[in-house]
Every structure is written in C-alpha cells, then in structure tokens.
Design an enzyme around this catalytic site. Structure first.
Site, PDB file in Angstrom:
ATOM      1  N   GLY A  22       0.825  -1.199   0.000  1.00 43.20           N
ATOM      2  CA  GLY A  22       0.000   0.000   0.000  1.00 43.20           C
ATOM      3  C   GLY A  22       0.857   1.246   0.000  1.00 43.20           C
ATOM      4  N   VAL A  29       4.550   1.112   1.364  1.00 39.47           N
ATOM      5  CA  VAL A  29       4.705  -0.062   2.219  1.00 39.47           C
ATOM      6  C   VAL A  29       4.846  -1.292   1.335  1.00 39.47           C
ATOM      7  CG1 VAL A  29       3.760  -1.382   4.138  1.00 39.47           C
ATOM      8  CG2 VAL A  29       3.242   1.054   3.955  1.00 39.47           C
ATOM      9  N   ASP A 137      -2.588   7.975  14.682  1.00 41.85           N
ATOM     10  CA  ASP A 137      -3.327   7.696  13.446  1.00 41.85           C
ATOM     11  C   ASP A 137      -4.030   6.345  13.532  1.00 41.85           C
ATOM     12  OD1 ASP A 137      -4.310   8.243  10.925  1.00 41.85           O
ATOM     13  OD2 ASP A 137      -2.539   7.479   9.881  1.00 41.85           O
TER      14      ASP A 137
END
Length: 458
Positions: A22, A29, A137
């Site tokens: 991703g 990543v 996050d």
C-alpha cells in the site's frame, strides 16, 4: 497486495522486497523477507518528507520508542534505518485482513465482537502509551485482524512527520473522521487523542460508517469540531454510551484506555471473538501465499536517438547566450571593414565599449540557464530537451528524480563521455542498462516517458 512496479526497490536494508502492500502519507509499504527469511512489512519514507529539516531525528526518536512497545496486540518493530539515503522501518508482517477491508466487504460486526475488538485495542494503547508515545493515526486500516487476533500497526511513527514544512503548510497528519478535535487543530496530542480514535474505530466496526459520516476533509473536520457524533446505528445501548464517552470534545472528559479495558470484554487472542463466517474469511486470507519475487520487467529505457537529440537541444539552449556573444563579436569585426570611414571611429569605439558589458551579461545568462536546467532536471527528471522528447532522468535504484547535486555531478562527468572521441555517448547503444559513463558514475538512467492519455493525472 500488488506486484512490484519497475521502479520499486528490490532490496531495502538487506530485506528482499516481494510485493507492494500500500501507500500512505508517509511513504510506500512493501512486503519483504528479512535476511533470515522472516516476513516483514517495510515502510519506505517519501524522499520529500525525509528531506525536511529535523525529520530524521524525530523519526529516529520515534523508532527507538516504538521498539520498546511489547504488548500482545501490537506489531513489533523488527529493524529501521533513519539515517540512510531513504529512511525506512520494518515491522513484523501480519497476514490477515484489515478491519477496514473486513467491515467494508462483510458488513458491521455484532456488539459482542465490537466489545472484544475494543478490549484488544484498549490493551494495545495501554502498551503504546506505556512506551511514552501516542499512536496518532489509529483508524480501521491500521487495525489488522489476523489468525492470532487483533493487532495494531503504525503506532507512534506519525509524530516524526509533525512540525515539518508539509504539516505547517496545512497537510493533516491523521485521518479526518478519526482525528480528535485537538489533533485536527494542531494542539497537544496524547493518550486521550488515541481514545477518541479508538471510539471512532469502534463506531465504524459496529455500523460500517465513522461517527461523523462520510464527506470531504473540510466537511468531516467541521463535524468533528462543531457537531455531535451520529451513533444512532449502534444498537447496543451500553456500547453506544461507551463510544460516546470516548468521542467527547474535551480530552479531559474522555476515559482512559485502562478504564475502557476494564469496561469492555476480556481481550482474546485468536479469532474466537468473531462470528464463524468472518473468522473463516480471515483464515482464508491469511493462508494466501505471498507472490514469489518476480523478475522485474526491463525499465523502458529511452532510445539512443531521442537521448542524443535531447542532449543537443539542451546544449543549444544553454549555450545560446555564448552564441549571441560570438555573433556580437562577428558584427564588431564586420563593422570595422564595412562601416563608412566617416562613421567608423564612433561606431567601433561604441561597440568596443559595450563588449565587456555584453560579455558579462551573456555569461550571467549562461550560468542562470545552466543552473535552471540542472534544478529542473534534478527535481522533475526533465530538462527542456528531455521534456520535448518525452524522456526523463531518474536514479537507477530508486526510479525517482535525482536532485540538483547529482544532476550537476552527471553534467560534469560528461567530460568522461567525450573521451576518447565521444565514445561515451555511443556506449548506451550496447550497454545493458543504456548508460553512458556519466550515468554509471552518477547512478542514473534515462527512461522513456510515454504520453499520458487525456484525463490522466500528472
């Protein structure tokens, strides 16, 4: 999980890269394997972020703190390099499904499963906060459902990006809809901020929609600041009250992760807390074998003819002021022979007086054009000639623009290409990577850049 692209790295810090997992605000990543064969998730930081003043030091501190997190519901940090050419971080790879994918595909979880999920997330936050960091996050895509149970990923690292020019210019660190008001406003961030995100994640798990609905960033932020969360779709009254407590605007009024842990179901390892059909989905997903490392297709090297034409156009563009100066001198010589005798003295003295001024002006313009060309080539990969011929200069390993310094080194190294008899400029005709001597020295390649179809983003 996607196959690697031609410009993706094949090795990061000794870890073999297998596939793409991703991309987020901090970087890309990848799925990889450690030197010992252990599956890892490798986050490679974006070059623009890595170049910000102070980022690497913040990244180093956050990585060191993240290494100390040892909770049962977190993904451990395996290795990191905050000082390399491109900073990166490797964590244990967790096969399974993210909460985002599970709920979007199969619908909301039943209340008992949401309570078990909340307990696992609360225990994970207790471990993260014990290490002296905040997640910053927490969102459905950062919650992995694995055969071993719930795992929280990407904890603490978002702080490394905080305070740089990107954030000061208004870019949010976090995900609207899960951001606490104080974090969205740029205020102090701490455990209570993560509790707000945890409550928002539980609302999503129970309803398949976040507590502030859907919409663009300004709308979600407006609702976060000025409206109460919509929890009408949470059917369990006790769970609804618990989520509402975590979503209070005032961080001081929110419960702590430890209190939530005591108020929720006992956290469980494994998948016994999920309905059987969903547990089977997670097991099937985790059983999928990662793709074997494939030989990357050959990069689209630019044809030698277009490279040569682009180089000639760049050279003409840069030396144009010098050519203008030469033309001026030729006009001076012509004038001495052809201007009538009566006017010759005045004309020649005037031209002679302006020669140093014209020479200085042409020299300044020459250097301005040279520096501008190198800056543009280093930043975008394209000089004027390369842009016209639709080719671009990139790093051989990264596939990205190389920056002003390496672009300058490459230009200076073209001296090697001109010796002997400009043989270096012919070398790409038979070199495997189509590199000149200067390309090999600077670690660059020139790639074809096909025209984009109308409507495609740049």
């Amino acid at each position: 999980m996607e196959p690697l692209r031609p410009t993706d790295p094949r090795n990061v810090g000794g870890h073999q890269v297998i596939a793409r997992l991703g991309e987020g605000g901090m970087g890309q990543v990848f799925l990889g394997t450690s030197p010992g064969g252990r599956p890892v998730a490798i986050k490679v930081v974006r070059p623009a972020l890595a170049a910000e003043a102070g980022f690497r030091e913040r990244f180093r501190r956050e990585v060191e703190a993240a290494r100390t997190v040892s909770g049962a519901f977190t993904a451990p940090v395996v290795e990191a390099d905050p000082v390399g050419p491109v900073p990166w971080l490797a964590t244990a790879y967790l096969p399974g499904l993210s909460l985002l994918d599970l709920v979007r595909t199969h619908g909301p979880l039943p209340p008992p499963a949401v309570r078990a999920l909340g307990a696992a997330l609360a225990e994970a936050l207790v471990a993260v906060h014990r290490a002296g960091i905040a997640h910053r996050d927490l969102k459905p895509s950062n919650v992995m459902i694995t055969p071993q149970g719930v795992r929280v990923i990407d904890f603490g690292i978002a702080k490394a990006a905080d305070g740089g020019p990107l954030t000061q210019s208004g870019q949010l660190l976090g995900t609207p809809g899960y951001l606490a008001p104080e974090q969205a406003a740029g205020g102090a961030v701490g455990p209570a901020t993560d509790v707000f995100a945890l409550a928002a994640v539980l609302c999503f798990a129970a309803t398949a929609v976040g507590p502030f609905g859907v919409g663009d960033v300004p709308l979600l932020l407006h609702r976060t600041f000025h409206e109460e969360p919509d929890l009408t779709a949470v059917t369990d009254p006790g769970l609804r009250d618990l989520i509402a407590a975590g979503l209070r605007k005032d961080p001081a009024q929110r419960p702590t992760p430890a209190w939530l842990l005591s108020a929720l179901a006992r956290p469980e390892d494994g998948l016994g807390w999920l309905p059987a059909p969903l547990a089977d989905v997670v097991l099937r997903q985790a059983a999928l074998r990662p793709p074997a490392p494939a030989t990357a297709p050959s990069p689209p090297y630019a044809p030698w003819g277009r490279r040569l034409v682009a180089a000639l156009l760049d050279g003409l563009f840069i030396v144009l002021p010098i050519l203008c100066y030469v033309a001026y001198l030729m006009a001076f010589v012509w004038g001495r022979e052809n201007i009538p005798v009566l006017n010759r003295g005045v004309a020649i003295s005037t031209i002679r007086a302006t020669v140093p001024i014209v020479a200085l002006a042409c020299l300044i313009i020459f250097f301005v054009l040279l520096v501008r060309t190198l800056v543009r080539e280093g930043r975008t990969g394209q000089s004027p000639g390369k842009r016209l011929l639709r080719i671009e200069l990139v790093g051989a390993r990264t596939g990205r623009p190389i920056g002003f310094g390496r672009a300058l080194v490459r230009r200076l190294a073209h001296v090697l290409d001109s010796l002997p008899c400009y043989l270096g400029f012919l070398w790409p005709l038979w070199d495997e990577e189509h590199q000149t001597f200067a390309d090999k020295l600077a670690g660059t390649v020139v790639l074809d850049r096909p025209a984009r179809a109308p409507g495609m983003g740049g």
